[in-house]
Design a protein around this motif. Structure first.
Motif, short mmCIF file in Angstrom:
data_model
loop_
_atom_site.label_atom_id
_atom_site.label_comp_id
_atom_site.label_asym_id
_atom_site.label_seq_id
_atom_site.Cartn_x
_atom_site.Cartn_y
_atom_site.Cartn_z
N HIS A 77 0.81 -1.22 0.00
CA HIS A 77 0.00 0.00 0.00
C HIS A 77 0.84 1.27 0.00
N GLU A 78 2.12 1.16 0.32
CA GLU A 78 2.93 2.39 0.26
C GLU A 78 3.08 2.89 -1.18
N HIS A 79 2.73 2.06 -2.16
CA HIS A 79 2.82 2.46 -3.57
C HIS A 79 1.46 2.79 -4.20
N ILE A 80 0.46 3.00 -3.38
CA ILE A 80 -0.90 3.24 -3.89
C ILE A 80 -0.91 4.36 -4.94
N LEU A 81 -0.18 5.43 -4.67
CA LEU A 81 -0.25 6.59 -5.58
C LEU A 81 0.35 6.30 -6.96
N ASN A 82 1.09 5.20 -7.09
CA ASN A 82 1.56 4.80 -8.43
C ASN A 82 0.41 4.30 -9.29
N TYR A 83 -0.71 3.94 -8.66
CA TYR A 83 -1.83 3.34 -9.39
C TYR A 83 -3.06 4.23 -9.42
N VAL A 84 -3.30 4.97 -8.32
CA VAL A 84 -4.52 5.79 -8.23
C VAL A 84 -4.22 7.02 -7.37
N SER A 85 -4.62 8.19 -7.90
CA SER A 85 -4.29 9.41 -7.15
C SER A 85 -5.52 10.20 -6.74
N ASP A 86 -6.67 9.82 -7.28
CA ASP A 86 -7.90 10.56 -6.99
C ASP A 86 -8.89 9.59 -6.34
N PHE A 87 -9.13 9.78 -5.04
CA PHE A 87 -9.98 8.83 -4.32
C PHE A 87 -10.66 9.53 -3.17
N LYS A 88 -11.78 8.97 -2.73
CA LYS A 88 -12.52 9.53 -1.59
C LYS A 88 -11.93 9.07 -0.26
N GLY A 89 -11.58 7.79 -0.20
CA GLY A 89 -11.11 7.29 1.08
C GLY A 89 -10.34 5.98 0.95
N VAL A 90 -9.67 5.65 2.05
CA VAL A 90 -8.84 4.45 2.08
C VAL A 90 -9.15 3.67 3.36
N VAL A 91 -9.29 2.36 3.22
CA VAL A 91 -9.61 1.49 4.36
C VAL A 91 -8.42 0.56 4.62
N PHE A 92 -8.00 0.50 5.87
CA PHE A 92 -6.95 -0.44 6.29
C PHE A 92 -7.56 -1.37 7.34
N ASN A 93 -7.47 -2.67 7.10
CA ASN A 93 -7.78 -3.64 8.14
C ASN A 93 -6.44 -4.29 8.45
N LEU A 94 -5.76 -3.77 9.47
CA LEU A 94 -4.34 -4.08 9.68
C LEU A 94 -4.13 -5.51 10.19
N GLY A 95 -2.85 -5.90 10.23
CA GLY A 95 -2.52 -7.21 10.78
C GLY A 95 -2.17 -8.21 9.71
N TYR A 96 -2.46 -9.49 9.99
CA TYR A 96 -2.08 -10.58 9.08
C TYR A 96 -3.33 -11.23 8.48
N LEU A 97 -3.09 -11.97 7.40
CA LEU A 97 -4.17 -12.66 6.69
C LEU A 97 -4.79 -13.72 7.61
N PRO A 98 -6.09 -13.62 7.90
CA PRO A 98 -6.70 -14.65 8.75
C PRO A 98 -6.49 -16.04 8.13
N LEU A 99 -6.09 -16.99 8.93
CA LEU A 99 -5.78 -18.37 8.50
C LEU A 99 -4.56 -18.43 7.59
N GLY A 100 -3.79 -17.33 7.50
CA GLY A 100 -2.60 -17.32 6.64
C GLY A 100 -1.32 -17.27 7.46
N ASP A 101 -0.24 -16.83 6.83
CA ASP A 101 1.07 -16.73 7.47
C ASP A 101 1.10 -15.51 8.39
N LYS A 102 1.17 -15.77 9.71
CA LYS A 102 1.07 -14.66 10.67
C LYS A 102 2.32 -13.79 10.69
N SER A 103 3.40 -14.27 10.04
CA SER A 103 4.62 -13.45 10.01
C SER A 103 4.53 -12.37 8.93
N ILE A 104 3.56 -12.52 8.02
CA ILE A 104 3.38 -11.47 6.99
C ILE A 104 2.26 -10.55 7.46
#
Ligand SMILES: C[S@@+](CC[C@H](N)C(=O)[O-])C[C@H]1O[C@@H](n2cnc3c(N)ncnc32)[C@H](O)[C@@H]1O
Length: 185
Positions: A77-104
């Motif tokens: 997500h630190e590169h979001i502005l490389n793809y889209v620069s005009d937006f109303k809002g951004v949602v972050f659901n932080l942490g790791y992928l549920p049932l996935g690799d908790k180290s990522i």
């Protein structure tokens, strides 16, 4: 309320923040549940994740639901502005992928860096909504870093709301909403 009081409350807030013509960003697509929710509120959704598994899971969910207004992007997500620069809002659901690799997991450095790039791009009534998890080490560090960063934002430009469950003992997640109230000072 269906799954989690905090996640349901975050979704409730999003329904009042997003209009049908808006472009919004899911900064942490994971298994695609937030992406799917956003796709029903907005004109277009851009969803990011660093794990291919997240894209595959989300793609499957969106196909099943016949959703066509979402662009999935395998990048941080630190590169979001490389793809889209005009937006109303951004949602972050932080942490790791549920049932996935908790180290990522999302990290304090990347999350703060991303906020620094996105906040100047918000227009009046734009927003950043974050669900923050304090029940794991990286999440607790991220939470502290977010508090340190957010408390110094210009209060003439941003209203900041925190929704939490202060009497729960199991370290539940909480919601931060950063709402931009003016275009300039
Ligand atoms: C709690 S999950 C998101 C849940 C998701 N919104 C859902 O509805 O299923 C957090 C996700 O953030 C992703 N992530 C971690 N660091 C990231 C980064 N720098 N950029 C984008 N996604 C990241 C993880 O891979 C993980 O899939």
């Amino acid at each position: 309320m269906k799954k989690s009081l905090i996640l349901d409350t975050a979704h409730l807030l999003l329904t009042s923040l997003i209009d049908p013509n808006d472009i919004v960003i899911d900064a942490t697509m994971g298994n695609g549940f937030d992406t799917l929710f956003l796709s029903k509120l907005a004109k277009q959704v851009y969803a990011f994740d660093i794990q291919e598994q997240a894209l595959l899971n989300t793609q499957g969910l969106l196909l099943k639901e016949h959703v066509t207004n979402v662009t999935l992007i395998l990048d941080s997500h630190e590169h979001i502005l490389n793809y889209v620069s005009d937006f109303k809002g951004v949602v972050f659901n932080l942490g790791y992928l549920p049932l996935g690799d908790k180290s990522i997991t999302t990290t304090k450095d990347t999350t703060i860096k991303t906020l620094e790039t996105l906040l100047p791009k918000l227009k009046k009534d734009g927003f950043i909504l974050m669900v923050v998890y304090v029940g794991h080490k990286a999440g607790l560090e991220e939470s502290h870093a977010l508090h340190d960063y957010i408390q110094h934002l210009d209060q003439h430009l941003f209203k900041i709301m925190k929704i939490e469950l202060p009497f729960q003992r199991n370290k539940p997640p909480y919601v931060i909403l950063i709402h931009k109230t003016k275009d300039v000072c």
